[in-house]
Design a protein around this motif. Structure first.
Motif, PDB file in Angstrom:
ATOM      1  N   LYS A 246       8.115   7.845  -2.121  1.00 50.96           N
ATOM      2  CA  LYS A 246       9.168   8.053  -1.123  1.00 50.96           C
ATOM      3  C   LYS A 246       8.978   7.051   0.018  1.00 50.96           C
ATOM      4  CE  LYS A 246      11.390  11.552   1.770  1.00 50.96           C
ATOM      5  NZ  LYS A 246      11.276  12.906   2.381  1.00 50.96           N
TER       6      LYS A 246
ATOM      7  N   LYS B 116       7.008   9.513   4.868  1.00 50.93           N
ATOM      8  CA  LYS B 116       7.021   8.557   3.757  1.00 50.93           C
ATOM      9  C   LYS B 116       5.797   8.786   2.884  1.00 50.93           C
ATOM     10  CE  LYS B 116       9.523   4.945   6.288  1.00 50.93           C
ATOM     11  NZ  LYS B 116       9.831   5.771   7.457  1.00 50.93           N
ATOM     12  N   ASP B 117       5.940   8.445   1.624  1.00 55.72           N
ATOM     13  CA  ASP B 117       4.855   8.588   0.657  1.00 55.72           C
ATOM     14  C   ASP B 117       4.758   7.291  -0.139  1.00 55.72           C
ATOM     15  OD1 ASP B 117       3.036   9.234  -1.283  1.00 55.72           O
ATOM     16  OD2 ASP B 117       4.000  11.118  -1.882  1.00 55.72           O
TER      17      ASP B 117
ATOM     18  N   SER C 108       2.354   6.530  -2.273  1.00 60.34           N
ATOM     19  CA  SER C 108       1.609   6.636  -3.517  1.00 60.34           C
ATOM     20  C   SER C 108       2.512   6.198  -4.671  1.00 60.34           C
ATOM     21  CB  SER C 108       1.125   8.073  -3.730  1.00 60.34           C
ATOM     22  OG  SER C 108       2.217   8.977  -3.729  1.00 60.34           O
TER      23      SER C 108
ATOM     24  N   ARG D 246       4.713   6.170  -7.957  1.00 62.70           N
ATOM     25  CA  ARG D 246       5.532   7.107  -8.715  1.00 62.70           C
ATOM     26  C   ARG D 246       5.371   6.848 -10.202  1.00 62.70           C
ATOM     27  NH1 ARG D 246      11.807   6.061  -7.820  1.00 62.70           N
ATOM     28  NH2 ARG D 246      11.896   7.202  -9.794  1.00 62.70           N
TER      29      ARG D 246
END
Length: 292
Positions: free
Chosen positions: A94, A101-102, A104, A106
């Motif tokens: 994200k 926010k992410d 990492s 996906r």
């Protein structure tokens, strides 16, 4: 009357000819302008990504004892070595939107993304976080542990961390290439109409600077449980960016070769441009040549 009809016929023919020439010139101009804009945007985006990739892992030399791996000030807050490069084969979880926010990786299908970090300059004052990220925003400096060899260079260090990824911007159905730095600015689009962003990593054996295998980000991360060591083995990056035109201007289907080296035929009358570069990670390659 006959002469008048002949004159009108000649005038009509000339007018039709001039109109055809004008419309043809206008269409050619718009096509060339779209092609120019595509290459200008693509080259600009590639220069930004290449510049950051070449700096991945950069740090000022703090210690170079004989027979030991050189120590730089490219470090975390606790003095441990920082990670200069990290890739995600299918993008970040994200990278945009409210609610945090992410970054990492996906697992669902998507375009590639990567994070690159490097030591910034100290001008004019290292304590003020003078270094900047990919948007020119100031990066806050962190303190160097007093017992670390880099403390003799400066009591603080600023590390830029830039995330490059493709995402659909609000109000648009097309993806844009973004960069999110670690300064005060939010993610900003670099170029629009991105169809593909792909990276392949040249991986060397430990202590070597010559790529022995070419892997995607998922394969690099799976080399071992030590992610820092895995990505330190990456000494080059093959970078590919594919863009399409804003409007339907081509007179017919366009043939091109995409980022996977597959011949394609675009039937939507939009121009395509594919940009490829191989970037040597100078700091990683140089570090690999250090004596064991």
């Amino acid at each position: 009357m006959v002469e008048l009809l002949v004159a009108l016929a000649i005038a009509s023919g000339l007018l039709l000819l001039c109109t055809s020439l004008y419309l043809g010139s206008k269409a050619s101009f718009r096509l060339n302008e779209d092609k120019r804009r595509l290459h200008q945007d693509g080259n600009y985006a590639m220069v930004l990504m290449e510049r950051d990739l070449r700096q991945a892992g950069f740090g000022n030399l703090a210690s170079a004892a004989p027979g030991a791996v050189p120590i730089t000030d490219f470090i975390l807050a606790d003095g441990a070595p920082a990670q200069g490069l990290r890739g995600c084969e299918h993008g970040f979880v994200k990278p945009l939107g409210p609610g945090g926010k992410d970054f990492s990786c996906r697992t669902a299908p998507g375009m590639a993304a990567f994070e690159v970090r490097y030591r910034t300059d100290d001008y004019p004052d290292p304590a003020s976080g003078a270094g900047v990220d990919c948007h020119g925003a100031g990066v806050a400096a962190s303190a160097v542990p007093p017992g670390h060899p880099a403390y003799m260079l400066a009591p603080s260090v600023a590390i830029a961390g830039n995330h490059y990824f493709a995402a659909v911007r609000a109000g648009s159905g097309a993806s844009s290439l973004y960069c999110q730095g670690n300064g005060s600015n939010s993610a900003q689009p670099i170029v629009n109409n991105v169809e593909d962003l792909r990276l392949t990593y040249g991986v060397a054996a430990a202590g070597d600077a010559t790529p022995r295998q070419f892997l995607d980000a998922t394969q690099v991360a799976a080399l071992s449980d030590d992610q820092l060591q895995n990505w330190e083995r990456v000494v080059s990056v093959s970078l590919c960016l594919q863009l399409h035109g804003e409007t339907q201007l081509a007179t017919g289907p366009q043939r091109y070769v995409d980022c996977s080296d597959t011949a394609r035929l675009a039937g939507d009358r939009r121009l395509r441009a594919v940009f490829k570069r191989v970037v040597t990670l100078r700091n990683r390659a140089a570090a690999s040549l250090a004596p064991p």
